[in-house]
Design an enzyme around this catalytic site. Structure first.
Site, mmCIF file in Angstrom:
data_model
loop_
_atom_site.group_PDB
_atom_site.id
_atom_site.type_symbol
_atom_site.label_atom_id
_atom_site.label_comp_id
_atom_site.label_asym_id
_atom_site.label_seq_id
_atom_site.Cartn_x
_atom_site.Cartn_y
_atom_site.Cartn_z
ATOM 1 N N LEU A 1 0.855 -1.190 0.000
ATOM 2 C CA LEU A 1 0.000 0.000 0.000
ATOM 3 C C LEU A 1 0.890 1.238 0.000
ATOM 4 O O LEU A 1 1.569 1.505 0.988
ATOM 5 C CB LEU A 1 -0.897 -0.009 1.236
ATOM 6 N N HIS A 2 0.902 1.955 -1.129
ATOM 7 C CA HIS A 2 1.756 3.149 -1.159
ATOM 8 C C HIS A 2 1.297 4.234 -2.122
ATOM 9 O O HIS A 2 1.808 5.337 -2.102
ATOM 10 C CB HIS A 2 3.195 2.760 -1.514
ATOM 11 N N ARG A 3 0.328 3.944 -2.989
ATOM 12 C CA ARG A 3 -0.071 4.925 -4.006
ATOM 13 C C ARG A 3 -0.623 6.199 -3.368
ATOM 14 O O ARG A 3 -1.445 6.153 -2.450
ATOM 15 C CB ARG A 3 -1.136 4.344 -4.929
#
Length: 354
Positions: free
Chosen positions: A202-204
């Protein structure tokens, strides 16, 4: 031919690991590497050079943080200085990061030919910084190495067939890397879960910078961890900060960011991949795992078309239901979607022939 390669982020390190090896095998090619510093955490950067055998960068610019405009502008200025000094015959850029765009623009303004690896990808979401980066990079490149037929088709629709550029379907260098390093995969230090966990990334910015989306995703992860299977989340430093700032509680199995060999180990043993990454969608496919993608669009449309990837956005109920439905399913590459692991060799041989 003197090549100047520009990298700065995790996916680019992985791609460069195989392309730089292939370049080194061509006697008429030499390579200079600039690392912009876009990923500066040791576990997100240095570890990839140590594990993957990428030649140490000739230049480390140490540019990270700040807004997109600030970061790209600083990179543009510093990369230009190196180009003026080194006078390369061609610049090689990867993917869709700020480092990619800065390198391509600097080269174009100095009239240095640009080769774009992973050209032609489109998510058709202009709110994504990556979409802007990849479109603009393609526009100033004269050599477009595409990973899929869908990418070729995208460029044809945008009129590239009538431009003085070379558009080639060489396959995906990420598959090269996955196949090459699969036998060297190693467990993350201290990892003690049995197989069958759900590997999550999870990084966007579209998720971490939008409070409503972030809350929904964290809620979904907590529910899945409690009701389906252990959720293993190598936590990106930026995501960790966003979750803390939002005051959210994450009740999953959080581990430190991992190197590529550890990531492959996790992919080999997980029962499902849940991600908002671009590259991880493909990596799941390379290792036969179903993927649930927490985005509204994807540039890897062929994975959706063959049913290997499901888009769920940031809808909490949809994320939980889809993960529950696909958990443990296997996928097969029946159509050789990404070139079979020969992309880097094709790229190096083509560069050598120019």
């Amino acid at each position: 031919m003197k090549l100047l390669t520009i990298i700065g982020a995790r996916p680019q390190f992985i791609k460069a690991s195989v392309v730089s090896k292939a370049i080194a095998e061509q006697v008429d090619l030499s390579e200079i590497i600039i690392h912009t510093g876009q990923h500066f955490d040791a576990n997100m950067s240095d570890i990839f050079f140590d594990q993957l055998g990428i030649p140490r960068p000739n230049y480390l610019l140490d540019i990270h943080g700040g807004s997109h405009g600030e970061m790209t502008g600083r990179m543009l200025s510093e990369i230009e200085r190196v180009m003026i000094k080194e006078k390369p015959d061609r610049v090689l850029v990867y993917g869709d990061t700020n480092s990619t765009l800065a390198g391509a623009l600097a080269a174009a303004k100095l009239h240095i030919p640009v080769a774009h690896i992973e050209a032609g990808l489109r998510s058709f979401n202009m709110r994504m910084p990556e979409e802007i980066n990849r479109i603009l990079t393609d526009q100033v490149s004269d050599l477009l190495f595409c990973p899929t037929q869908a990418a070729i088709d995208n460029l044809a629709r945008e009129g590239f067939s009538d431009k003085p550029v070379q558009v080639l379907n060489v396959g995906d260098v990420m598959q090269d890397s996955a196949l090459f390093f699969a036998q060297r995969a190693t467990a993350p230090q201290g990892f003690d879960l049995s197989d069958g966990f759900i590997l999550t990334t999870l990084h966007r910015a579209e998720n971490t910078d939008d409070l409503a989306r972030l809350e929904a995703i964290v809620g979904a992860l907590n529910t899945i961890h409690a009701t389906v299977a252990h959720v293993v989340l190598p936590l990106h430093p930026r995501t960790k900060a966003a979750i803390a700032k939002a005051g959210l509680i994450l009740n999953v199995h959080v581990i430190e960011p991992v190197g590529y060999l550890e990531m492959i180990w996790l992919l080999q043993r997980c029962a499902l991949v849940l991600t908002d990454s671009g590259g991880v969608q493909k990596e799941a496919f390379f290792f036969g795992k179903a993927c649930v993608t927490m985005r509204d669009q994807t540039e890897w449309v062929e994975l959706v078309d063959v049913g290997a990837n499901k888009l769920v956005g940031a809808d909490q109920a949809n994320i939980v239901a889809t993960v529950g439905r696909l958990y443990g399913q296997k996928v097969e590459d029946q159509h050789q979607l990404y070139g079979g692991g020969q992309a880097a060799e094709r790229i190096a041989k083509y560069l050598s022939s120019k």
